[in-house]
Structures are given as C-alpha cells and as structure tokens.
Scaffold this motif. Structure first.
Motif, PDB file in Angstrom:
ATOM      1  N   SER A   2       0.848  -1.190   0.000  1.00 57.59           N
ATOM      2  CA  SER A   2       0.000   0.000   0.000  1.00 57.59           C
ATOM      3  C   SER A   2       0.880   1.235   0.000  1.00 57.59           C
ATOM      4  CB  SER A   2      -0.874   0.025   1.251  1.00 57.59           C
ATOM      5  OG  SER A   2      -1.765  -1.052   1.253  1.00 57.59           O
ATOM      6  N   MET A   3       0.426   2.270  -0.708  1.00 58.75           N
ATOM      7  CA  MET A   3       1.141   3.540  -0.723  1.00 58.75           C
ATOM      8  C   MET A   3       0.444   4.490   0.246  1.00 58.75           C
ATOM      9  SD  MET A   3       3.703   5.255  -1.901  1.00 58.75           S
ATOM     10  CE  MET A   3       4.211   4.334  -3.336  1.00 58.75           C
ATOM     11  N   ILE A  28       9.090  -2.158   6.049  1.00 61.22           N
ATOM     12  CA  ILE A  28       8.875  -1.005   5.184  1.00 61.22           C
ATOM     13  C   ILE A  28       9.993  -0.981   4.147  1.00 61.22           C
ATOM     14  CG2 ILE A  28       8.718   1.519   5.046  1.00 61.22           C
ATOM     15  CD1 ILE A  28       6.380   0.106   6.500  1.00 61.22           C
ATOM     16  N   GLU A  29       9.619  -1.025   2.887  1.00 64.48           N
ATOM     17  CA  GLU A  29      10.618  -1.107   1.831  1.00 64.48           C
ATOM     18  C   GLU A  29      10.985   0.248   1.240  1.00 64.48           C
ATOM     19  OE1 GLU A  29       9.799  -4.007  -1.118  1.00 64.48           O
ATOM     20  OE2 GLU A  29       9.215  -5.511   0.339  1.00 64.48           O
ATOM     21  N   HIS A  30      10.101   1.228   1.357  1.00 69.29           N
ATOM     22  CA  HIS A  30      10.340   2.480   0.644  1.00 69.29           C
ATOM     23  C   HIS A  30       9.728   3.649   1.408  1.00 69.29           C
ATOM     24  CE1 HIS A  30      11.002   4.916  -2.949  1.00 69.29           C
ATOM     25  NE2 HIS A  30       9.800   5.387  -2.779  1.00 69.29           N
ATOM     26  N   VAL A  31      10.549   4.628   1.753  1.00 64.57           N
ATOM     27  CA  VAL A  31      10.092   5.901   2.315  1.00 64.57           C
ATOM     28  C   VAL A  31      10.799   6.979   1.511  1.00 64.57           C
ATOM     29  CG1 VAL A  31       9.998   7.399   4.339  1.00 64.57           C
ATOM     30  CG2 VAL A  31       9.841   4.913   4.635  1.00 64.57           C
ATOM     31  N   GLU A  32      10.021   7.865   0.876  1.00 62.64           N
ATOM     32  CA  GLU A  32      10.636   8.857   0.003  1.00 62.64           C
ATOM     33  C   GLU A  32      10.052  10.245   0.237  1.00 62.64           C
ATOM     34  OE1 GLU A  32      11.403   9.716  -4.738  1.00 62.64           O
ATOM     35  OE2 GLU A  32      10.211   8.000  -4.143  1.00 62.64           O
ATOM     36  N   ASN A  65       5.835   3.103   1.124  1.00 54.62           N
ATOM     37  CA  ASN A  65       5.327   1.873   0.529  1.00 54.62           C
ATOM     38  C   ASN A  65       5.396   0.800   1.610  1.00 54.62           C
ATOM     39  OD1 ASN A  65       4.308   0.188  -1.386  1.00 54.62           O
ATOM     40  ND2 ASN A  65       6.192   0.015  -2.556  1.00 54.62           N
ATOM     41  N   ALA A  66       4.237   0.334   2.051  1.00 52.24           N
ATOM     42  CA  ALA A  66       4.180  -0.584   3.194  1.00 52.24           C
ATOM     43  C   ALA A  66       3.259  -1.759   2.902  1.00 52.24           C
ATOM     44  CB  ALA A  66       3.660   0.159   4.422  1.00 52.24           C
ATOM     45  N   PRO A  67       3.595  -2.932   3.459  1.00 50.80           N
ATOM     46  CA  PRO A  67       2.661  -4.056   3.367  1.00 50.80           C
ATOM     47  C   PRO A  67       1.345  -3.681   4.067  1.00 50.80           C
ATOM     48  CG  PRO A  67       4.768  -4.755   4.313  1.00 50.80           C
ATOM     49  CD  PRO A  67       4.789  -3.267   4.221  1.00 50.80           C
ATOM     50  N   GLN A  68       0.258  -4.225   3.596  1.00 48.38           N
ATOM     51  CA  GLN A  68      -1.053  -3.892   4.160  1.00 48.38           C
ATOM     52  C   GLN A  68      -1.079  -4.051   5.684  1.00 48.38           C
ATOM     53  OE1 GLN A  68      -3.584  -2.462   2.495  1.00 48.38           O
ATOM     54  NE2 GLN A  68      -4.615  -2.261   4.459  1.00 48.38           N
ATOM     55  N   VAL A  92      -3.059  11.955   2.862  1.00 48.57           N
ATOM     56  CA  VAL A  92      -3.763  12.334   1.653  1.00 48.57           C
ATOM     57  C   VAL A  92      -3.774  11.180   0.664  1.00 48.57           C
ATOM     58  CG1 VAL A  92      -3.242  14.793   1.919  1.00 48.57           C
ATOM     59  CG2 VAL A  92      -1.673  13.344   0.625  1.00 48.57           C
ATOM     60  N   ASP A  93      -4.747  11.210  -0.254  1.00 48.53           N
ATOM     61  CA  ASP A  93      -4.814  10.201  -1.311  1.00 48.53           C
ATOM     62  C   ASP A  93      -3.871  10.540  -2.460  1.00 48.53           C
ATOM     63  OD1 ASP A  93      -6.730   8.695   0.044  1.00 48.53           O
ATOM     64  OD2 ASP A  93      -8.354   9.885  -0.817  1.00 48.53           O
ATOM     65  N   GLU A  94      -3.754  11.833  -2.762  1.00 52.21           N
ATOM     66  CA  GLU A  94      -2.889  12.317  -3.842  1.00 52.21           C
ATOM     67  C   GLU A  94      -2.229  13.614  -3.406  1.00 52.21           C
ATOM     68  OE1 GLU A  94      -4.972  12.854  -7.484  1.00 52.21           O
ATOM     69  OE2 GLU A  94      -5.968  10.927  -7.370  1.00 52.21           O
TER      70      GLU A  94
END
Length: 95
Positions: A2-3, A28-32, A65-68, A92-94
């Motif tokens: 999930s983003m 957690i694989e991605h934090v940007e 970007n995280a697992p549910q 936020v969604d976007e």
C-alpha cells in the motif's frame, strides 16, 4: 503493498526524525521525500502552492510503501510523532 502519502509540516530536523523513524519500521521497503523532485516547479512562497504560511516551517510530502499489515503501524508512528516532535501530519490520497 500500500502507498501511504502524507504532508508533514514543521521544523525540517523534526520532519527528518519522523522520516528516519518510518524507515526503521520492519517490513517497510520504501520511504521517500517526494518534494525534491518537484521543487523546481514550485514558487518560493506559499501563495499559490496551498501550503502553510511560509513562516510556519517546512512542508514535506512523503510516500511510504508498506505491506497492508503495516499500514496502521505507519499511521500510528506518524501520529505519535505529531505529539512528540510538535509537527503536523496530514494523510492524503494524492499530492
């Protein structure tokens, strides 16, 4: 995966502390910090960018970007940071 998208406002060092904490969550694989990519397109003031007043600190857009099964934990860590670090987080969604 999930983003999770959030706007974080406050002192830049405190925002960095939260980003570091999010990166430390197992799984957690991605934090940007996505602001670095779009800063050239933005004005120097907040008048047209829907941001907080310029004197109120930095506003950073972050994607995680995280697992549910970790989404709730990511949100809880961010919300706890608002109290501990005196920053504001908006999910936020976007952007």
């Amino acid at each position: 995966m999930s983003m999770i998208r959030m706007r974080i406002s406050g002192d830049h060092d405190k925002i960095d502390t939260l980003i570091h904490a999010l990166r430390g969550i197992d799984g957690i694989e991605h934090v940007e910090d996505v602001d670095e990519e779009s800063m050239d397109e933005m004005r120097d003031d907040s008048s047209s960018s829907e941001l907080v007043d310029d004197s109120q600190g930095d506003v950073v857009r972050v994607e995680v970007n995280a697992p549910q099964k970790k989404v709730e934990l990511v949100r809880n860590v961010a919300l706890l940071a608002t109290r501990e670090l005196d920053i504001a987080v908006e999910f936020v969604d976007e952007f």
